[in-house]
Scaffold this active site. Structure first.
Site, short mmCIF file in Angstrom:
data_model
loop_
_atom_site.label_atom_id
_atom_site.label_comp_id
_atom_site.label_asym_id
_atom_site.label_seq_id
_atom_site.Cartn_x
_atom_site.Cartn_y
_atom_site.Cartn_z
CG PHE A 154 -1.80 -1.21 1.31
CD1 PHE A 154 -2.90 -1.35 0.46
CD2 PHE A 154 -1.53 -2.24 2.20
CE1 PHE A 154 -3.73 -2.47 0.52
CE2 PHE A 154 -2.35 -3.37 2.27
CZ PHE A 154 -3.45 -3.48 1.44
N GLY A 163 3.78 -2.78 10.98
CA GLY A 163 2.90 -2.97 9.84
C GLY A 163 3.68 -3.11 8.54
CG ASP A 168 2.34 -7.30 9.86
OD1 ASP A 168 1.39 -8.05 10.18
OD2 ASP A 168 2.24 -6.41 9.01
CB SER A 196 1.75 -3.80 17.25
OG SER A 196 2.39 -2.60 17.56
CG ASP A 219 1.45 1.68 7.01
OD1 ASP A 219 0.29 2.12 7.12
OD2 ASP A 219 1.92 1.26 5.93
CG HIS A 276 -4.62 2.36 9.45
ND1 HIS A 276 -3.40 2.27 10.11
CD2 HIS A 276 -4.30 2.64 8.16
CE1 HIS A 276 -2.43 2.50 9.25
NE2 HIS A 276 -2.94 2.71 8.06
CG HIS A 305 1.45 5.35 5.22
ND1 HIS A 305 0.79 4.37 4.53
CD2 HIS A 305 1.80 6.30 4.31
CE1 HIS A 305 0.75 4.71 3.24
NE2 HIS A 305 1.35 5.88 3.09
CG ASP A 306 -2.47 4.91 5.50
OD1 ASP A 306 -2.59 5.19 4.30
OD2 ASP A 306 -1.92 3.85 5.90
N1 SAH Z 1 3.50 -0.91 5.25
C1 SAH Z 1 2.78 -1.84 4.40
C2 SAH Z 1 1.29 -1.87 4.65
C3 SAH Z 1 0.89 -2.28 6.05
S1 SAH Z 1 -0.81 -2.80 6.12
C4 SAH Z 1 3.06 -1.53 2.93
O1 SAH Z 1 3.94 -0.74 2.61
O2 SAH Z 1 2.39 -2.10 2.06
C5 SAH Z 1 -1.02 -2.97 7.86
C6 SAH Z 1 -0.34 -4.18 8.45
O3 SAH Z 1 -0.43 -4.03 9.87
C7 SAH Z 1 -0.97 -5.53 8.13
O4 SAH Z 1 -0.04 -6.38 7.53
C8 SAH Z 1 -1.43 -6.08 9.49
O5 SAH Z 1 -1.23 -7.48 9.65
C9 SAH Z 1 -0.58 -5.31 10.46
N2 SAH Z 1 -1.19 -5.13 11.77
C10 SAH Z 1 -2.38 -4.55 12.05
N3 SAH Z 1 -2.62 -4.56 13.37
C11 SAH Z 1 -1.53 -5.15 13.95
C12 SAH Z 1 -1.18 -5.46 15.29
N4 SAH Z 1 -1.97 -5.16 16.31
N5 SAH Z 1 0.00 -6.09 15.52
C13 SAH Z 1 0.82 -6.42 14.49
N6 SAH Z 1 0.55 -6.13 13.20
C14 SAH Z 1 -0.61 -5.52 12.94
MG MG Z 2 -0.44 2.62 5.06
#
Ligand code: SAH
Ligand code: MG
Length: 214
Positions: free
Chosen positions: A17, A46, A71, A124, A141, A144, A169-170
């Site tokens: 993303f 993430g 992640d 996380s 990231d 969200h 991010h975002d």
């Molecule tokens: N940075 C990435 C996009 C990340 S998408 C890119 O460049 O494409 C968000 C990610 O956060 C997902 O893979 C999801 O598994 C992870 N995620 C969401 N909540 C989380 C949590 N509580 N602990 C660990 N990972 C988490």
């Molecule tokens: Mg993002």
């Protein structure tokens, strides 16, 4: 400071993303962060399939340090079946849950970054609560939703060294552009805390410098 072209090609080839211009800004911010807090590790929350990880792993190499990539690889709420950002090929059919770790590993392997990227597979907040290594650069990231974003702010940002950098991010100040939590639960509290000042913005990427301990 720009990412070597061969590595950039791997980032662009990876599923994920991160838009190219924001990835380039992320790389630049991470390399610059290592001047503010030399030698310290970098960490990403993430990673998904490793797209942003390539820009940051390349930056870690340029800075002579390592990148921890945190992640659980089970996907965020918005990546689950029925949600906007779901890809059915991310699901492990044996258990019916997402598993992006194989794609992440393939991306890091193919980019030749296994010597600088350390995958940390777990939730996380679970990792953050036992973390003790100071960071030159933190990229958030992950989830969200309100609570995941709030916890990432609360539990990870104390680990950024003074002089180091927080990238988020975002971040969408205008509700018409996207979801609120990265802006309301991470960006605004960071600024309000007086510990961080904004240094740049590219698309939805915000880069902040840690200027104070408290
Ligand atoms: N940075 C990435 C996009 C990340 S998408 C890119 O460049 O494409 C968000 C990610 O956060 C997902 O893979 C999801 O598994 C992870 N995620 C969401 N909540 C989380 C949590 N509580 N602990 C660990 N990972 C988490
Ligand atoms: Mg993002």
């Amino acid at each position: 400071m720009t990412i070597p072209e061969a590595l950039r090609a791997h980032a662009l080839a990876a599923k994920g993303f991160m838009p190219p211009d924001e990835g380039d800004a992320l790389y630049e911010a991470a390399v610059a962060a290592s001047c503010g807090a030399p030698g310290l590790a970098m960490l990403e929350v993430g990673s998904y399939c490793g797209r942003s990880t390539v820009w940051l792993g390349a930056a870690a190499r340029a800075a002579g340090t390592v990148l921890f990539a945190v992640d659980h690889h089970r996907g965020s709420e918005e990546n689950q079946p029925g949600w906007e950002w779901h890809d059915p090929s991310d699901v492990d059919p044996r258990i019916g849950k997402m598993d992006t770790l194989p794609m992440f590993r393939a991306t890091v392997h193919d980019a030749g970054l296994e010597d600088v990227v350390v995958a940390v597979v777990g939730q996380s907040p679970t990792v953050a609560r036992v973390w003790s290594t100071p960071l030159s650069f933190l990229f958030i990231d992950g989830g969200h939703g309100v609570e995941p974003a709030r916890l990432d702010y609360e539990l990870w940002t104390p680990h950024i060294a003074v002089g180091g950098t927080l990238a988020i991010h975002d971040v969408f100040p205008n509700p018409a552009d996207g979801g609120r939590p990265p802006y309301e639960q991470i960006f605004l509290p960071a600024i309000a805390s007086g510990r961080f000042v904004e240094t740049s913005a590219t698309g939805s990427l915000r880069v902040l410098r840690r200027v104070a301990e408290h």
